[in-house]
Every structure is written in C-alpha cells, then in structure tokens.
Scaffold this motif. Structure first.
Motif, PDB file in Angstrom:
ATOM      1  N   CYS A  15       0.208 -13.029  -1.936  1.00 13.04           N
ATOM      2  CA  CYS A  15      -0.688 -12.879  -0.778  1.00 13.04           C
ATOM      3  C   CYS A  15      -0.010 -12.030   0.296  1.00 13.04           C
ATOM      4  O   CYS A  15      -0.664 -11.206   0.944  1.00 13.04           O
ATOM      5  N   ALA A  16       1.293 -12.225   0.474  1.00 16.10           N
ATOM      6  CA  ALA A  16       2.031 -11.412   1.447  1.00 16.10           C
ATOM      7  C   ALA A  16       2.020  -9.940   1.043  1.00 16.10           C
ATOM      8  O   ALA A  16       1.848  -9.054   1.890  1.00 16.10           O
ATOM      9  N   ARG A  17       2.170  -9.669  -0.242  1.00 11.30           N
ATOM     10  CA  ARG A  17       2.110  -8.287  -0.732  1.00 11.30           C
ATOM     11  C   ARG A  17       0.725  -7.698  -0.499  1.00 11.30           C
ATOM     12  O   ARG A  17       0.585  -6.539  -0.114  1.00 11.30           O
ATOM     13  N   LEU A  18      -0.319  -8.504  -0.735  1.00 12.38           N
ATOM     14  CA  LEU A  18      -1.686  -8.049  -0.528  1.00 12.38           C
ATOM     15  C   LEU A  18      -1.925  -7.735   0.957  1.00 12.38           C
ATOM     16  O   LEU A  18      -2.535  -6.721   1.290  1.00 12.38           O
ATOM     17  N   ALA A  19      -1.418  -8.576   1.837  1.00 14.51           N
ATOM     18  CA  ALA A  19      -1.591  -8.354   3.278  1.00 14.51           C
ATOM     19  C   ALA A  19      -0.972  -7.030   3.704  1.00 14.51           C
ATOM     20  O   ALA A  19      -1.548  -6.311   4.530  1.00 14.51           O
ATOM     21  N   ARG A  20       0.174  -6.679   3.144  1.00 15.32           N
ATOM     22  CA  ARG A  20       0.805  -5.403   3.510  1.00 15.32           C
ATOM     23  C   ARG A  20      -0.080  -4.217   3.140  1.00 15.32           C
ATOM     24  O   ARG A  20      -0.073  -3.195   3.815  1.00 15.32           O
ATOM     25  N   ARG A  21      -0.888  -4.346   2.092  1.00 17.30           N
ATOM     26  CA  ARG A  21      -1.782  -3.252   1.693  1.00 17.30           C
ATOM     27  C   ARG A  21      -2.938  -3.080   2.675  1.00 17.30           C
ATOM     28  O   ARG A  21      -3.538  -2.017   2.741  1.00 17.30           O
ATOM     29  N   GLY A  22      -3.255  -4.098   3.448  1.00 20.25           N
ATOM     30  CA  GLY A  22      -4.278  -3.951   4.477  1.00 20.25           C
ATOM     31  C   GLY A  22      -3.885  -2.900   5.504  1.00 20.25           C
ATOM     32  O   GLY A  22      -4.741  -2.216   6.068  1.00 20.25           O
ATOM     33  N   GLY A  23      -2.592  -2.738   5.731  1.00 20.70           N
ATOM     34  CA  GLY A  23      -2.104  -1.714   6.658  1.00 20.70           C
ATOM     35  C   GLY A  23      -2.420  -0.311   6.205  1.00 20.70           C
ATOM     36  O   GLY A  23      -2.543   0.607   7.030  1.00 20.70           O
ATOM     37  N   ILE A  24      -2.571  -0.118   4.899  1.00 19.82           N
ATOM     38  CA  ILE A  24      -2.939   1.210   4.387  1.00 19.82           C
ATOM     39  C   ILE A  24      -4.337   1.565   4.857  1.00 19.82           C
ATOM     40  O   ILE A  24      -4.586   2.681   5.310  1.00 19.82           O
ATOM     41  N   GLY A  25      -5.271   0.613   4.791  1.00 23.98           N
ATOM     42  CA  GLY A  25      -6.632   0.854   5.273  1.00 23.98           C
ATOM     43  C   GLY A  25      -6.653   1.118   6.760  1.00 23.98           C
ATOM     44  O   GLY A  25      -7.405   1.971   7.243  1.00 23.98           O
ATOM     45  N   LEU A  26      -5.830   0.400   7.509  1.00 24.89           N
ATOM     46  CA  LEU A  26      -5.722   0.628   8.948  1.00 24.89           C
ATOM     47  C   LEU A  26      -5.211   2.037   9.227  1.00 24.89           C
ATOM     48  O   LEU A  26      -5.720   2.737  10.102  1.00 24.89           O
ATOM     49  N   MET A  69      -2.014  -6.505 -10.218  1.00 25.69           N
ATOM     50  CA  MET A  69      -2.461  -6.556  -8.829  1.00 25.69           C
ATOM     51  C   MET A  69      -2.925  -5.221  -8.246  1.00 25.69           C
ATOM     52  O   MET A  69      -3.501  -5.190  -7.164  1.00 25.69           O
ATOM     53  N   ASN A  70      -2.697  -4.123  -8.947  1.00 26.61           N
ATOM     54  CA  ASN A  70      -3.079  -2.816  -8.395  1.00 26.61           C
ATOM     55  C   ASN A  70      -4.544  -2.740  -7.967  1.00 26.61           C
ATOM     56  O   ASN A  70      -4.832  -2.211  -6.886  1.00 26.61           O
ATOM     57  N   PRO A  71      -5.498  -3.244  -8.752  1.00 20.17           N
ATOM     58  CA  PRO A  71      -6.886  -3.198  -8.282  1.00 20.17           C
ATOM     59  C   PRO A  71      -7.101  -3.992  -6.983  1.00 20.17           C
ATOM     60  O   PRO A  71      -7.891  -3.586  -6.133  1.00 20.17           O
ATOM     61  N   LEU A  72      -6.379  -5.080  -6.812  1.00 17.47           N
ATOM     62  CA  LEU A  72      -6.485  -5.852  -5.573  1.00 17.47           C
ATOM     63  C   LEU A  72      -5.904  -5.070  -4.399  1.00 17.47           C
ATOM     64  O   LEU A  72      -6.436  -5.123  -3.282  1.00 17.47           O
ATOM     65  N   PHE A  73      -4.810  -4.357  -4.622  1.00 17.70           N
ATOM     66  CA  PHE A  73      -4.208  -3.552  -3.561  1.00 17.70           C
ATOM     67  C   PHE A  73      -5.190  -2.475  -3.096  1.00 17.70           C
ATOM     68  O   PHE A  73      -5.382  -2.251  -1.902  1.00 17.70           O
ATOM     69  N   ARG A  74      -5.824  -1.800  -4.051  1.00 16.90           N
ATOM     70  CA  ARG A  74      -6.804  -0.768  -3.709  1.00 16.90           C
ATOM     71  C   ARG A  74      -7.985  -1.394  -2.952  1.00 16.90           C
ATOM     72  O   ARG A  74      -8.434  -0.865  -1.940  1.00 16.90           O
ATOM     73  N   ALA A  75      -8.460  -2.522  -3.449  1.00 14.32           N
ATOM     74  CA  ALA A  75      -9.601  -3.187  -2.806  1.00 14.32           C
ATOM     75  C   ALA A  75      -9.257  -3.604  -1.381  1.00 14.32           C
ATOM     76  O   ALA A  75     -10.085  -3.469  -0.471  1.00 14.32           O
ATOM     77  N   ALA A  76      -8.046  -4.095  -1.162  1.00 13.98           N
ATOM     78  CA  ALA A  76      -7.640  -4.525   0.178  1.00 13.98           C
ATOM     79  C   ALA A  76      -7.639  -3.348   1.138  1.00 13.98           C
ATOM     80  O   ALA A  76      -8.188  -3.435   2.247  1.00 13.98           O
ATOM     81  N   SER A  77      -7.047  -2.233   0.732  1.00 13.52           N
ATOM     82  CA  SER A  77      -6.992  -1.086   1.639  1.00 13.52           C
ATOM     83  C   SER A  77      -8.384  -0.510   1.893  1.00 13.52           C
ATOM     84  O   SER A  77      -8.723  -0.168   3.034  1.00 13.52           O
ATOM     85  N   GLU A  78      -9.217  -0.443   0.862  1.00 11.64           N
ATOM     86  CA  GLU A  78     -10.571   0.093   1.044  1.00 11.64           C
ATOM     87  C   GLU A  78     -11.431  -0.847   1.889  1.00 11.64           C
ATOM     88  O   GLU A  78     -12.229  -0.384   2.715  1.00 11.64           O
ATOM     89  N   ALA A  79     -11.276  -2.151   1.712  1.00 11.99           N
ATOM     90  CA  ALA A  79     -12.073  -3.111   2.480  1.00 11.99           C
ATOM     91  C   ALA A  79     -11.725  -3.051   3.962  1.00 11.99           C
ATOM     92  O   ALA A  79     -12.610  -3.109   4.822  1.00 11.99           O
ATOM     93  N   VAL A  80     -10.439  -2.930   4.276  1.00 14.89           N
ATOM     94  CA  VAL A  80     -10.027  -2.836   5.678  1.00 14.89           C
ATOM     95  C   VAL A  80     -10.566  -1.554   6.299  1.00 14.89           C
ATOM     96  O   VAL A  80     -11.121  -1.572   7.405  1.00 14.89           O
TER      97      VAL A  80
END
Length: 125
Positions: A15-26, A69-80
């Motif tokens: 979850c911590a790794r996923l949260a860091r990918r949210g910064g990519i969308g930002l 987890m790569n698809p989740l990382f992409r989804a996190a950045s795109e969703a943000v």
C-alpha cells in the motif's frame, strides 16, 4: 489529500508503494511537492479482513505478488491525474468579499490546452 483505495489483496508495504505512485499523477498536472505544499497520499486495501480485536496471529492473509502490481501503479497515477482535472472543472465562477472575481475553468479550454501538451482525450478531428 489523496486517498487511494483498492480491493486488491495488498499488505501494508505494498500500500505504501501504491501511495508513492499517486505522486506521479500529481506531477502530471503540474504538482511538484513544493516545500509548503502539504501534499499527502495514503493508500489502503480491503482485500484482507482481519478482526479488529483479535490478538491471535493473523492467518490466511492474501498478497498480490509484487511483480503483478504494475497495473495498479498505472491505475493509481491515472486516477489521481483524472481526479485533479475533474475537480478543476467542477467549480463555478465566484466573487470574493473584496469584489475580486475568480472565473470557472471552461472545460473546452482545458481540453484544448491539455491536447496541445499531449495530455487529455484524443482529438476527434
């Protein structure tokens, strides 16, 4: 504040790794984490159920393999990115107490600028 939620079975470090990918969308919409930005991203998973008051060792936890987890990382950045763009177009023009007017962002103009810089929906023409 950015909150990422998933039903994928993730453990806290994932979850911590996923949260860091949210910064990519930002970053895609211009955020860069300035000194006083206050950007804060959390992620959680509902993929495992652990009884709240249970003191026994938790057994049967499921975990998505890290390599999956790569698809989740992409989804996190795109969703943000999408959430920020959506929020930019939801406000109305308003006038403050000092008489200053801040105009709403026209969606068509936003799409035009984003397309100019290779972001946003594909051109239909």
């Amino acid at each position: 504040m950015i909150v990422l939620a998933t039903d994928a079975p993730l453990l806290p470090p994932q979850c911590a790794r996923l949260a860091r990918r949210g910064g990519i969308g930002l970053g895609r919409v211009g955020g860069f984490g300035s000194n006083r930005s206050g950007d804060f991203i959390v992620a959680f998973s509902t993929g495992n159920r652990v009884p709240f008051n249970d003191v026994a060792i938790a057994e049967g936890l499921r975990m998505l393999p890290n390599e999956a987890m790569n698809p989740l990382f992409r989804a996190a950045s795109e969703a943000v990115e999408e959430a920020i763009v959506n929020s930019m177009t939801m406000s109305d023009s308003m006038t403050g107490v000092d008489g200053t007017t801040v105009h709403a962002l026209p969606t068509d103009k936003l799409v035009e600028v984003m397309q100019r810089y290779g972001r946003g929906p594909e051109s239909t023409s």
